[in-house]
Design a protein around this motif. Sequence first.
Motif, PDB file in Angstrom:
ATOM      1  N   ASP A  10      23.902  41.314 110.130  1.00 18.76           N
ATOM      2  CA  ASP A  10      24.143  41.782 108.767  1.00 18.76           C
ATOM      3  C   ASP A  10      23.682  40.751 107.754  1.00 18.76           C
ATOM      4  O   ASP A  10      23.099  41.081 106.720  1.00 18.76           O
ATOM      5  CB  ASP A  10      25.635  42.070 108.563  1.00 18.76           C
ATOM      6  CG  ASP A  10      26.089  43.315 109.302  1.00 18.76           C
ATOM      7  OD1 ASP A  10      25.213  44.095 109.715  1.00 18.76           O
ATOM      8  OD2 ASP A  10      27.310  43.487 109.474  1.00 18.76           O
ATOM      9  N   THR A  13      19.923  40.784 107.528  1.00 19.74           N
ATOM     10  CA  THR A  13      19.470  41.961 106.788  1.00 19.74           C
ATOM     11  C   THR A  13      19.659  41.752 105.291  1.00 19.74           C
ATOM     12  O   THR A  13      18.767  42.057 104.487  1.00 19.74           O
ATOM     13  CB  THR A  13      20.255  43.211 107.229  1.00 19.74           C
ATOM     14  OG1 THR A  13      20.029  43.415 108.615  1.00 19.74           O
ATOM     15  CG2 THR A  13      19.811  44.437 106.454  1.00 19.74           C
ATOM     16  N   THR A  14      20.821  41.206 104.887  1.00 19.09           N
ATOM     17  CA  THR A  14      21.093  40.961 103.479  1.00 19.09           C
ATOM     18  C   THR A  14      20.117  39.957 102.898  1.00 19.09           C
ATOM     19  O   THR A  14      19.587  40.147 101.802  1.00 19.09           O
ATOM     20  CB  THR A  14      22.535  40.449 103.292  1.00 19.09           C
ATOM     21  OG1 THR A  14      23.432  41.434 103.788  1.00 19.09           O
ATOM     22  CG2 THR A  14      22.825  40.172 101.838  1.00 19.09           C
ATOM     23  N   MET A  17      16.800  41.630 102.430  1.00 17.32           N
ATOM     24  CA  MET A  17      16.811  42.565 101.320  1.00 17.32           C
ATOM     25  C   MET A  17      16.749  41.836  99.992  1.00 17.32           C
ATOM     26  O   MET A  17      16.055  42.254  99.071  1.00 17.32           O
ATOM     27  CB  MET A  17      18.074  43.435 101.386  1.00 17.32           C
ATOM     28  CG  MET A  17      18.143  44.499 100.291  1.00 17.32           C
ATOM     29  SD  MET A  17      19.564  45.574 100.453  1.00 17.32           S
ATOM     30  CE  MET A  17      20.879  44.483  99.942  1.00 17.32           C
ATOM     31  N   THR A 168      16.948  58.065 102.251  1.00 15.60           N
ATOM     32  CA  THR A 168      15.968  57.746 103.288  1.00 15.60           C
ATOM     33  C   THR A 168      14.743  58.643 103.182  1.00 15.60           C
ATOM     34  O   THR A 168      13.597  58.188 103.338  1.00 15.60           O
ATOM     35  CB  THR A 168      16.610  57.885 104.678  1.00 15.60           C
ATOM     36  OG1 THR A 168      17.730  56.991 104.770  1.00 15.60           O
ATOM     37  CG2 THR A 168      15.619  57.559 105.775  1.00 15.60           C
ATOM     38  N   ALA A 178      13.613  50.297 102.490  1.00 17.37           N
ATOM     39  CA  ALA A 178      14.902  50.352 101.799  1.00 17.37           C
ATOM     40  C   ALA A 178      15.229  49.061 101.071  1.00 17.37           C
ATOM     41  O   ALA A 178      15.774  49.081  99.963  1.00 17.37           O
ATOM     42  CB  ALA A 178      16.010  50.676 102.803  1.00 17.37           C
ATOM     43  N   GLU A 179      14.882  47.923 101.666  1.00  7.07           N
ATOM     44  CA  GLU A 179      15.254  46.641 101.061  1.00  7.07           C
ATOM     45  C   GLU A 179      14.494  46.356  99.769  1.00  7.07           C
ATOM     46  O   GLU A 179      14.834  45.411  99.043  1.00  7.07           O
ATOM     47  CB  GLU A 179      15.048  45.494 102.053  1.00  7.07           C
ATOM     48  CG  GLU A 179      13.634  45.341 102.572  1.00  7.07           C
ATOM     49  CD  GLU A 179      13.414  46.074 103.879  1.00  7.07           C
ATOM     50  OE1 GLU A 179      12.467  45.700 104.608  1.00  7.07           O
ATOM     51  OE2 GLU A 179      14.185  47.013 104.177  1.00  7.07           O
ATOM     52  N   ALA A 195      24.531  51.825 100.418  1.00  4.88           N
ATOM     53  CA  ALA A 195      24.864  50.818 101.428  1.00  4.88           C
ATOM     54  C   ALA A 195      24.396  51.263 102.806  1.00  4.88           C
ATOM     55  O   ALA A 195      23.837  50.472 103.577  1.00  4.88           O
ATOM     56  CB  ALA A 195      26.367  50.553 101.436  1.00  4.88           C
ATOM     57  N   ARG A 196      24.592  52.539 103.129  1.00  5.92           N
ATOM     58  CA  ARG A 196      24.187  53.041 104.445  1.00  5.92           C
ATOM     59  C   ARG A 196      22.675  53.132 104.579  1.00  5.92           C
ATOM     60  O   ARG A 196      22.136  52.988 105.676  1.00  5.92           O
ATOM     61  CB  ARG A 196      24.831  54.409 104.689  1.00  5.92           C
ATOM     62  CG  ARG A 196      26.353  54.343 104.788  1.00  5.92           C
ATOM     63  CD  ARG A 196      26.956  55.719 105.024  1.00  5.92           C
ATOM     64  NE  ARG A 196      28.409  55.668 104.936  1.00  5.92           N
ATOM     65  CZ  ARG A 196      29.213  56.710 105.162  1.00  5.92           C
ATOM     66  NH1 ARG A 196      28.684  57.890 105.478  1.00  5.92           N
ATOM     67  NH2 ARG A 196      30.525  56.580 105.068  1.00  5.92           N
ATOM     68  N   GLY A 198      20.652  51.025 103.055  1.00  3.68           N
ATOM     69  CA  GLY A 198      20.131  49.665 103.031  1.00  3.68           C
ATOM     70  C   GLY A 198      19.461  49.278 101.736  1.00  3.68           C
ATOM     71  O   GLY A 198      18.737  48.279 101.689  1.00  3.68           O
ATOM     72  N   THR A 199      19.698  50.054 100.671  1.00  2.00           N
ATOM     73  CA  THR A 199      19.118  49.717  99.366  1.00  2.00           C
ATOM     74  C   THR A 199      20.115  48.919  98.531  1.00  2.00           C
ATOM     75  O   THR A 199      21.295  48.833  98.861  1.00  2.00           O
ATOM     76  CB  THR A 199      18.744  50.986  98.572  1.00  2.00           C
ATOM     77  OG1 THR A 199      19.951  51.647  98.153  1.00  2.00           O
ATOM     78  CG2 THR A 199      17.898  51.928  99.406  1.00  2.00           C
TER      79      THR A 199
END
Length: 243
Positions: A10, A13-14, A17, A168, A178-179, A195-196, A198-199
Amino acid sequence: MTDSAASQQDTTTTQRMTTQPIQAIIFDFDLTLADSSEAIVECTQYALTHLDCPSATPAQIRSVIGLPLQVMFRTLSADTDPARASAFVQHFVRRADDIMVQSTRIYPEVPGLLAELRNEGLAVAIVSTKFRHRIDAILTLAGLRSQVDVLVGGEDVQQHKPDPEGITRALGQLGIPAEQAIYVGDHAVDAQAAARAGTGFIGMVSGTTSFEAWTQAGKAAVKCHVGEVADLVRAMQGARIQR
């Protein structure tokens, strides 16, 4: 996967992004770019009356704007019968066909905002539970259709927000990961969908969620109106570049 491994994933990923440049801004529609609440209240009351349901107040109806119509019906009536929910949708749509487009008011800051975002090279999309053809007609009437690259409406997805399917789908049509996108919306389900998906997310205060509530939830938000989105996007873009 262990908890520590999931946490590390996580974090990665953050970080990814927040270091990617923003390329697209995706908007919710109702109470984000436009106010169609009067028409939605009328359509909802019309549908409830035809089903002999207890009436709902305008405040109660406004609190569920943005949710799928079936969910609106269950929330307002406490009726869980799928057949009656479908009948509610049919009555709502029948009345909306007559009044929705003409009764919807685009917020005055929107034309300038969309032009500004596109001038800065950002793609613009809309993802809403509202029918795509209705959003298309409203934007066309306002002379704004050319300012939006992609429209995803309620009829285009199998699962509605907070499911990320709509976002999506828009990202796929834009060809942007998404990021590198931000979703802008007025409701908790918008933040959950972002959030789901990924934006990133920016909260609006034109719905029922205040600036303070968004802040307490850890979300970026405008303080007064949608026109502030451009400045927030620039600030978020700057923060990513500095990383």
